[in-house]
Design a protein around this motif. Structure first.
Motif, PDB file in Angstrom:
ATOM      1  N   LYS A  97     -44.616  87.665   0.741  1.00 41.77           N
ATOM      2  CA  LYS A  97     -44.466  88.552  -0.420  1.00 41.77           C
ATOM      3  C   LYS A  97     -43.009  88.957  -0.600  1.00 41.77           C
ATOM      4  O   LYS A  97     -42.514  89.057  -1.721  1.00 41.77           O
ATOM      5  N   VAL A  98     -42.319  89.188   0.517  1.00 41.96           N
ATOM      6  CA  VAL A  98     -40.896  89.544   0.450  1.00 41.96           C
ATOM      7  C   VAL A  98     -40.077  88.366  -0.071  1.00 41.96           C
ATOM      8  O   VAL A  98     -39.200  88.528  -0.934  1.00 41.96           O
ATOM      9  N   PHE A 113     -39.957  87.804  -3.857  1.00 41.37           N
ATOM     10  CA  PHE A 113     -39.416  88.893  -4.674  1.00 41.37           C
ATOM     11  C   PHE A 113     -38.607  88.324  -5.845  1.00 41.37           C
ATOM     12  O   PHE A 113     -37.747  87.454  -5.660  1.00 41.37           O
ATOM     13  N   GLN A 127     -45.786  91.839  -6.687  1.00 40.74           N
ATOM     14  CA  GLN A 127     -44.647  92.661  -6.289  1.00 40.74           C
ATOM     15  C   GLN A 127     -45.040  94.138  -6.195  1.00 40.74           C
ATOM     16  O   GLN A 127     -44.543  94.876  -5.340  1.00 40.74           O
ATOM     17  N   LEU A 151     -46.626  94.571  -2.970  1.00 41.27           N
ATOM     18  CA  LEU A 151     -45.616  94.653  -1.911  1.00 41.27           C
ATOM     19  C   LEU A 151     -45.070  96.072  -1.806  1.00 41.27           C
ATOM     20  O   LEU A 151     -44.925  96.616  -0.701  1.00 41.27           O
TER      21      LEU A 151
END
Length: 247
Positions: free
Chosen positions: A60-61, A64, A108, A111
């Motif tokens: 997920k990071v 970004f 996002q 996240l």
């Protein structure tokens, strides 16, 4: 000497270039995530379950701001009306990238929720919009993108079959003495078959991904090993594509 042979080997150089890309690392992590999911079910390993969640968070990071990629690609496909690409395939790919952009945008938000930057409560307002089960809506848009991809895949296969029929019809009219024309026809047939093979592979990819997302949405009740194995296979496809794209 042996060390130099290994370090400077073309395959090792290519591997370094692959791992140096965000896409390459993300695809490897996706493979590890679904492999961990498969192992967690088959061996009842708590460690594998924990690793699955960690790999998911790192992915997920890495993703970004990735929605921008799909927005740009969708715009380019939509604006390229003079392209020789089949209009159904072009518009299906436009829709696919729009849905992927929305899916990744919602991801996002997930996240930020995981990092406690945004509240997790289901009735919390974010910029005036009620945050009703963001992860579920993210999966819906992933499903929409997959369905758009399936439309594109099926249409591409149909187009390839039609083109093969046309080439076969034209080939029957060519005299055996026209070696140049025969050679050109063979090259064209090979190209069309490769395109059909690529579309068929993508169709299998999309169908396997649909197993994952339909289980996420509880429309299917597959075991975790089935979902994990589906993810492993599609992750291998993704790794292959990124690997081939690196020069």
């Amino acid at each position: 000497m042996v060390c130099d042979t290994f370090v400077y080997h073309p395959w090792v150089t290519h591997l370094i270039k692959f791992l140096d890309t965000t896409a390459g690392r993300e695809k490897v992590l996706r493979f590890l995530q679904y492999l961990s999911r498969f192992i967690a079910f088959t061996s009842k390993s708590v460690k594998a379950k924990s690793l699955q969640l960690q790999f998911l968070l790192i992915r997920k990071v890495l993703r970004f701001l990735k929605p921008l990629n799909h927005i740009q690609l969708a715009s380019k496909l939509f604006d390229n009306k003079l392209s020789s690409q089949d209009p159904v395939v072009r518009l299906a790919n436009v829709a696919k990238n729009v849905f992927l952009a929305i899916y990744l945008g919602l991801d996002q938000i997930n996240l930020l929720r995981l990092f406690k930057i945004l509240p997790v409560g289901s009735n919390v307002k974010i910029n005036g919009i009620i945050n009703y089960k963001v992860p579920r809506w993210a999966n819906y848009f992933w499903l929409f993108s997959i369905l758009s991809g399936i439309v594109s895949d099926v249409r591409s296969i149909q187009t390839a079959d039609f083109e093969l029929q046309q080439v076969a019809l034209e080939d029957s009219k060519i005299d055996d003495s026209e070696e140049g024309s025969i050679r050109e026809t063979e090259i064209l047939i090979k190209k069309i078959r490769q395109a059909k093979g690529g579309a068929t592979r993508k169709l299998v990819w999309d169908l396997l991904d649909s197993v994952i997302v339909l289980n996420n949405l509880n429309y299917m009740k597959s075991r975790d090993d089935v979902v994990g194995l589906s993810g492993v296979i599609t992750s291998v496809f993704g790794v292959q594509d990124v690997w081939k794209a690196i020069k």
